[in-house]
Design an enzyme around this catalytic site. Structure first.
Site, short mmCIF file in Angstrom:
data_model
loop_
_atom_site.label_atom_id
_atom_site.label_comp_id
_atom_site.label_asym_id
_atom_site.label_seq_id
_atom_site.Cartn_x
_atom_site.Cartn_y
_atom_site.Cartn_z
N SER A 1 103.82 78.81 -30.90
CA SER A 1 103.71 79.45 -29.60
C SER A 1 102.80 78.78 -28.58
O SER A 1 102.99 78.96 -27.39
CB SER A 1 103.24 80.89 -29.76
OG SER A 1 104.19 81.60 -30.50
N SER A 2 101.80 78.06 -29.03
CA SER A 2 100.85 77.53 -28.05
C SER A 2 100.49 76.08 -28.35
O SER A 2 100.57 75.63 -29.49
CB SER A 2 99.57 78.38 -28.03
OG SER A 2 98.84 78.19 -29.21
#
Length: 73
Positions: A11-12
């Site tokens: 996700s990041s």
């Protein structure tokens, strides 16, 4: 023969500094060892640092993977 496609997502960008990528790649390799009857495609789909919650992956690699499945390409 059945073909499997490798899809890796986290996700990041901060997660790219950790082991998310390697852990998922290892999981694919383990799965392949347990399923020798399935051919692993050389095509890899990766959404590195894209949110699944926000749906960003749908406009990127996961979206292309879904389209390929739907059109049988």
């Amino acid at each position: 023969m059945t073909i499997a496609y490798r899809y890796i997502r986290f996700s990041s960008q901060r997660q790219s500094k950790g082991s998310s990528y390697d852990r998922q790649l290892f999981a694919v390799q383990e799965w392949k060892e347990d399923h020798p009857e399935v051919e692993l495609s050389s095509d890899t789909f990766e959404d590195l640092g894209l949110s699944g919650y926000k749906g960003e992956h749908l406009d990127n690699a996961f979206g292309r993977l879904l389209l390929a499945i739907k059109t049988k390409k």
